[in-house]
Design an enzyme around this catalytic site. Sequence first.
Site, PDB file in Angstrom:
ATOM      1  N   CYS A  38      42.853  78.628  -0.592  1.00  0.00           N
ATOM      2  CA  CYS A  38      42.750  80.056  -0.882  1.00  0.00           C
ATOM      3  C   CYS A  38      43.343  80.377  -2.267  1.00  0.00           C
ATOM      4  CB  CYS A  38      43.419  80.877   0.227  1.00  0.00           C
ATOM      5  SG  CYS A  38      42.888  82.609   0.249  1.00  0.00           S
ATOM      6  N   HIS A  79      41.080  78.694   5.427  1.00  0.00           N
ATOM      7  CA  HIS A  79      42.336  78.563   6.158  1.00  0.00           C
ATOM      8  C   HIS A  79      42.086  77.806   7.462  1.00  0.00           C
ATOM      9  CE1 HIS A  79      44.656  81.176   3.551  1.00  0.00           C
ATOM     10  NE2 HIS A  79      43.704  82.097   3.613  1.00  0.00           N
TER      11      HIS A  79
END
Length: 495
Positions: free
Chosen positions: A338, A439
């Site tokens: 991310c 994630h």
Amino acid sequence: MMQQLKPIMFVGTCSDAGKSVINAAFCRIFKEDGYHPAPFKAQNMSLNSFSTAEGGEMGRAQVVQAEACGIHPHTDMNPVLLKPTNDKSSQVILNGRPIGNMSAKDYFGKENNKESLFKEATEAFQRLHARYNPIVLEGAGSISELNLRDRDITNMRMAVRTGAATYLVADIDRGGVFGSVYGTIALLNSEERALIKGIIINKFRGDSSLFEEGRTILKELTGVPVVGIIPWFRDIHIEEEDSVALEMKKNTYQPGKINVAILLLKRMSNFTDFDVLDMDPRFNTYYTNQIDEIEKADIILLPGSKNTLADLQYLRANGLAEAVVKAYKNGKKVIGICGGYQMMGAILEDPQQMEGNIPIVSGLGLLPQRTVIGSEKTTVQSKFHFLPVDTDKICSGYEIHMGETTPLNEVEISPVNRLTNGKSDGCYLNNRCWGTYMHGIFDNPIVRDHLVEGLDDNHSKNDFDYASFKEEQYSRLAALVRSHVDMEYIYNSLF
């Protein structure tokens, strides 16, 4: 059909008293006893969040509790989420969607905020209450913050609104338990005090029978019985709510294992991405902002961040950025998730200053990419194939990010993940350098096995099942708590 129970709520004398874990324990206890429970926390402040199946964002503490209940997470379980972007302001997530950034003064100081958010939280609770039995509520921090009482949407105001049987959790390990319990209850008004049905002493070290006199004293002081003394434990692994937990992670370099250094960022988010590596016996993980610890690691992981540009500047100012690039040149693996993935590119831009007052900053230059932070937020669960390693295996994960990452100068890149919806994600430079928005990617065994390649060929495969491991932990937690609280008393307070 099971009898309808009153809502039950766990509140604290302080932050980090262990409310979230005790909540998870009771979620599992009620499930084991044949009920259909669900968790609820009106307002959470955390940088650890999750994307629901509906595409909403919520705090991970209630995700853990939903798992303990055996149900899918939903934003009704955490209708308000505050994600700090700096020391003075937070992004506000309402019912899973961002509604803007607010300073603490604006958030707590405006009358219309208080009433509208409390209304939204109450409606979310009612939706849950219509579907589940019982609702297991969690408070936030201390319930005796008098300066915030009239702005409260999470603690005793919610207890009063829902009529919840409320239990006060006190952390005895930090000391002062008599003063904190007595003072907390004494500062409640009469309506709130009537809802406090019992006291739970948490994190007790040693023989709990030595606290029998303490039970008597607290009952005499407060008029409320101590219904449980939960021992301190370190052998049951439950995902922690926030960065306070990182202080307990004291690992450092360990010979004989694959050492994984996770960069300790100022605004690190979703460090729960790496919990599975703590449990996989092949790895030794540690969080660090020390150059020598980075140099010793086999793998360097760049985690997510709620303020990516500012955290990247922090890495540069402390020599950590240079250490990461040097580690890659010296043959180490560098992987970003991310915000960490965004940092690995050539340039990051924030033209609308969504994260702060930094409009542009140079990236680490490890991946040929450019990221532009925008106002649209992606929150989605995904199914995907990881690399071309094994096209038959479908992995799962979730995205939470603001910003779009594109190839620099239209250079052709290889994606890390090929999503089942036809899209792709991430940039795979080689076995030692790649980044992704996904994630939870390491929860997939195939990804961890790929992580090991070239580092420990004798143990490249491992049968560790993280999902089964977590189920076992919830059951062990429930058994521990059940054996140290008066369950008959607690059930009687719910009928």
